[in-house]
Scaffold this active site. Structure first.
Site, mmCIF file in Angstrom:
data_model
loop_
_atom_site.group_PDB
_atom_site.id
_atom_site.type_symbol
_atom_site.label_atom_id
_atom_site.label_comp_id
_atom_site.label_asym_id
_atom_site.label_seq_id
_atom_site.Cartn_x
_atom_site.Cartn_y
_atom_site.Cartn_z
ATOM 1 N N ASP A 152 25.257 67.943 27.849
ATOM 2 C CA ASP A 152 25.610 69.173 28.564
ATOM 3 C C ASP A 152 27.089 69.175 28.940
ATOM 4 O O ASP A 152 27.755 70.216 28.879
ATOM 5 C CB ASP A 152 24.754 69.346 29.829
ATOM 6 C CG ASP A 152 23.474 70.127 29.555
ATOM 7 O OD1 ASP A 152 22.850 69.898 28.505
ATOM 8 O OD2 ASP A 152 23.097 70.973 30.392
ATOM 9 N N TYR A 187 12.229 59.498 31.733
ATOM 10 C CA TYR A 187 11.330 60.529 31.217
ATOM 11 C C TYR A 187 9.910 60.021 31.007
ATOM 12 O O TYR A 187 8.966 60.805 30.995
ATOM 13 C CB TYR A 187 11.885 61.111 29.907
ATOM 14 C CG TYR A 187 13.038 62.053 30.147
ATOM 15 C CD1 TYR A 187 14.294 61.564 30.497
ATOM 16 C CD2 TYR A 187 12.888 63.429 30.053
ATOM 17 C CE1 TYR A 187 15.354 62.419 30.737
ATOM 18 C CE2 TYR A 187 13.953 64.294 30.285
ATOM 19 C CZ TYR A 187 15.175 63.783 30.627
ATOM 20 O OH TYR A 187 16.224 64.635 30.870
ATOM 21 N N ASP A 193 29.473 56.389 33.243
ATOM 22 C CA ASP A 193 30.347 57.083 34.188
ATOM 23 C C ASP A 193 31.768 57.165 33.630
ATOM 24 O O ASP A 193 32.363 58.248 33.555
ATOM 25 C CB ASP A 193 30.302 56.441 35.584
ATOM 26 C CG ASP A 193 30.472 54.938 35.580
ATOM 27 O OD1 ASP A 193 30.124 54.278 34.578
ATOM 28 O OD2 ASP A 193 30.956 54.379 36.590
ATOM 29 N N ASP A 231 21.016 63.454 28.083
ATOM 30 C CA ASP A 231 20.813 64.788 28.658
ATOM 31 C C ASP A 231 22.094 65.261 29.332
ATOM 32 O O ASP A 231 22.601 66.352 29.060
ATOM 33 C CB ASP A 231 19.665 64.697 29.677
ATOM 34 C CG ASP A 231 19.402 65.999 30.413
ATOM 35 O OD1 ASP A 231 19.294 67.037 29.743
ATOM 36 O OD2 ASP A 231 19.293 65.967 31.659
ATOM 37 N N LYS A 243 24.460 51.941 31.454
ATOM 38 C CA LYS A 243 24.898 51.603 32.814
ATOM 39 C C LYS A 243 24.302 50.227 33.138
ATOM 40 O O LYS A 243 23.586 50.041 34.135
ATOM 41 C CB LYS A 243 24.451 52.694 33.786
ATOM 42 C CG LYS A 243 24.925 52.526 35.220
ATOM 43 C CD LYS A 243 26.358 52.936 35.484
ATOM 44 C CE LYS A 243 26.781 52.575 36.909
ATOM 45 N NZ LYS A 243 28.208 52.824 37.188
HETATM 46 C C1 LIG Z 1 14.052 71.038 30.492
HETATM 47 C C2 LIG Z 1 14.374 69.574 30.562
HETATM 48 C C3 LIG Z 1 13.105 68.775 30.704
HETATM 49 C C4 LIG Z 1 15.217 69.108 29.364
HETATM 50 C C5 LIG Z 1 15.541 67.631 29.444
HETATM 51 O O1 LIG Z 1 15.909 67.112 30.524
HETATM 52 O O2 LIG Z 1 15.461 66.965 28.389
HETATM 53 C C6 LIG Z 1 16.538 69.829 29.151
HETATM 54 O O3 LIG Z 1 17.449 69.590 30.179
HETATM 55 C C7 LIG Z 1 17.118 69.392 27.845
HETATM 56 O O4 LIG Z 1 18.108 68.637 27.849
HETATM 57 O O5 LIG Z 1 16.576 69.757 26.804
HETATM 58 C C1 LIG Z 2 31.111 49.069 39.544
HETATM 59 C C2 LIG Z 2 29.911 49.972 39.733
HETATM 60 C C3 LIG Z 2 28.773 49.192 40.335
HETATM 61 C C4 LIG Z 2 30.262 51.196 40.574
HETATM 62 C C5 LIG Z 2 29.055 52.106 40.761
HETATM 63 O O1 LIG Z 2 28.304 52.365 39.822
HETATM 64 O O2 LIG Z 2 28.890 52.597 41.900
HETATM 65 C C6 LIG Z 2 31.397 52.070 40.051
HETATM 66 O O3 LIG Z 2 31.074 52.687 38.863
HETATM 67 C C7 LIG Z 2 31.721 53.093 41.089
HETATM 68 O O4 LIG Z 2 31.392 54.273 40.890
HETATM 69 O O5 LIG Z 2 32.275 52.741 42.132
#
Ligand SMILES: CC(C)[C@H](C(=O)O)[C@@H](O)C(=O)O
Ligand SMILES: CC(C)[C@H](C(=O)O)[C@@H](O)C(=O)O
Lengths: 326, 326
Positions: free
Chosen positions: A227, A120, A199, A223, A167
């Site tokens: 959600d 950001y 992830d 973010d 990450k």
């Molecule tokens: C509109 C956008 C810039 C905003 C963000 O990414 O922070 C929204 O997704 C949020 O989470 O409030």
């Molecule tokens: C281990 C890591 C680097 C890998 C990635 O982020 O791609 C894993 O999370 C995946 O999705 O295979």
């Protein structure tokens, strides 16, 4: 003591849900002076600017701001507003309410999202034809600040589980900095915590949200994961948020301007009213905050409900039901 | 014609599920020569290198590679291996199987993840004490390539819905490039598609996965959203993946080395066996690929099941059951 509140409804359903929150605040025994400001697509069309200087000034000088939503210009409005109020922490509770048909009915999470950097604060450029870059920034200071905030929040609000999302296996230096700084804060405080790759966390949150409490996240991770949590509890119509700085704060629903239903009077005002409850907490009116949350919870449980929750009530019906229960 | 397959079990449950996939491939009427290579924490401890040059060479010169999982060194193993095979596309199907207690039983998604850039090609540095940066890279070429691949995949596999995921409202130049390039490809082909902000998409995928099919994503977005989808269908034990390049490919389960259950012989081999099915498709043995998928699906439906799916069967039991149904 009268509190000046900047009220910025913005676009779309922002225009419909913001008055609901103001009505609820007006029904309480607290002195507010509401001053309205303009922002969003409509004012951009008129004036060329999505966030006029008057609105920035209003947010800066008020005791707190209530913001609704903006359309296409959302990023041009909300990102500078978060900065104007000096907010470094974005707090996003995601709770499932009894009676609603949540994907995961045992969800009680609070995302504590770093609000100033990551992608950001990125500087972007097209360095050659078809080759673009963004410089992601993570500092020790901002990472420590959000971690301190997150652990304080967990303590004050009775959450036992604190998770630091990152990450750092890929973004070794930047998320490594975030993780190291947050872990250092935890250790200085002697606080229990876990860490999680963002992830893997996305998967676990869906399957076992009950294993988590407060989740401290870098900006974009917060973010996306907040959600995701909205998906677990029944949609964005339910999630409030607070953007908190040392001396000022801004409160907004996590949802956007919802152009598909704007103007129909059926937007769910819950997220906005719950944002107003967070404003009450912030100003020290915790009991009033609880009263508002209890009223919203009762209405979510027993109805009336707006169409996003399977009902056919209007924004006004729901707001009136909340007012009736205060 | 004999196909040389590099087999790299790696660490933890990689050692347990990779042989299961080899057994399944051996049971088919296709000529394979399997050549084993080492990678991961164990080999790093011995040799100082998580991915020895011999293993890189083996993957480069084989017709395809089967990779299990790596522990702490995962990023040092899998990211270079993806590069060695020249894979620009990471394909991750997430399907709910009847009979399993999925969070969302109507999920049939395929994530087509850009596999070479984004934050993964990032150059990082600590530019001042406590101030770190990462340069995220997005190019028109890689974005076009992944979009072409995604639309081809959708066409060949009968998916009507194609969604381009992005966060171009914040990462305007970089994800703007990704989005523009992908939309240009769609328009040149006259293909139908939607675009979605990755945060909003996280929510919608959880509530309404049935609205989506193929999802074309930047690298990190694909990482997170595919794990999210694993949460919807019953966990990482079920998700296979293919890393596909112009002349070579690598197949791996989406899960990691699972140190918590490694050595107990109870890892779910389904993701690994389904990865072998993707290998069969890739080499042109689509019918055999379908046979393997049908066998896995039948076993998932009727059991035996490993503990991650609520059963008490071993890896071997499940593998034997799959072999029995081929
Ligand atoms: C509109 C956008 C810039 C905003 C963000 O990414 O922070 C929204 O997704 C949020 O989470 O409030
Ligand atoms: C281990 C890591 C680097 C890998 C990635 O982020 O791609 C894993 O999370 C995946 O999705 O295979």
């Amino acid at each position: 003591m009268t509190h000046q509140i900047a009220v910025i409804p913005g676009d779309g359903i922002g225009q419909e849900v913001t008055p609901a929150a103001v009505d609820v605040l007006n029904a309480l025994d607290v002195e507010f002076e509401f001053v309205e400001g303009e922002a969003g697509d409509a004012v951009k069309e008129e004036t060329g600017e999505a966030l006029p200087q008057e609105t920035r000034d209003l947010a800066a000088e008020s005791d707190a701001t209530l913001f609704g939503a903006a359309g296409e210009t959302a990023a041009d409005v909300i990102l500078p507003l978060r900065e104007v109020v000096g907010s470094f922490a974005n707090v996003r509770p995601a709770v499932s309410y009894p009676g609603l048909d949540a994907v995961q009915p045992d969800t009680d999470l609070v995302f504590v999202r770093e609000n100033t950097e990551g992608v950001y604060s990125g500087i972007e450029s097209e360095i050659a034809d078809g080759v673009t870059t963004l410089t992601r920034v993570i500092t020790e200071e901002a990472s420590r600040d959000i971690a301190e905030f997150g652990f304080d929040y967990a303590e004050e609000n009775g959450y036992d589980d604190v998770t630091i999302a990152h990450k750092a296996n890929v973004m070794r230096t930047t998320d490594g900095e975030f993780l190291d700084a947050a872990e250092a804060v935890a250790e200085e405080r002697g606080a229990d915590y876990d860490t999680a790759l963002m992830d893997a966390l996305a998967m676990h949150l869906i399957m076992h949200p009950e294993d988590y409490g407060v989740i401290i996240c870098p900006n974009l991770a917060g973010d996306v994961l907040s959600d995701l949590a909205a998906g677990l509890v029944g949609g964005l119509g339910l999630l409030p948020s607070a953007n908190v700085g040392p001396d000022n704060a801004l409160f907004e629903p996590v949802h956007g301007s919802a152009p598909d239903i704007a103007g129909e009077g059926v937007a769910n005002p819950s997220a906005m009213i719950l944002s107003a409850a967070m404003l009450l907490d912030h100003l020290g009116y915790d009991d009033e905050g609880d009263r508002v949350r209890d009223a919203v919870e009762a209405v979510l449980d027993e109805g009336p409900r707006t169409p996003d929750l399977g009902g056919d009530a209007s924004t006004e019906d729901v707001t009136q039901a909340v007012l009736d229960r205060l």
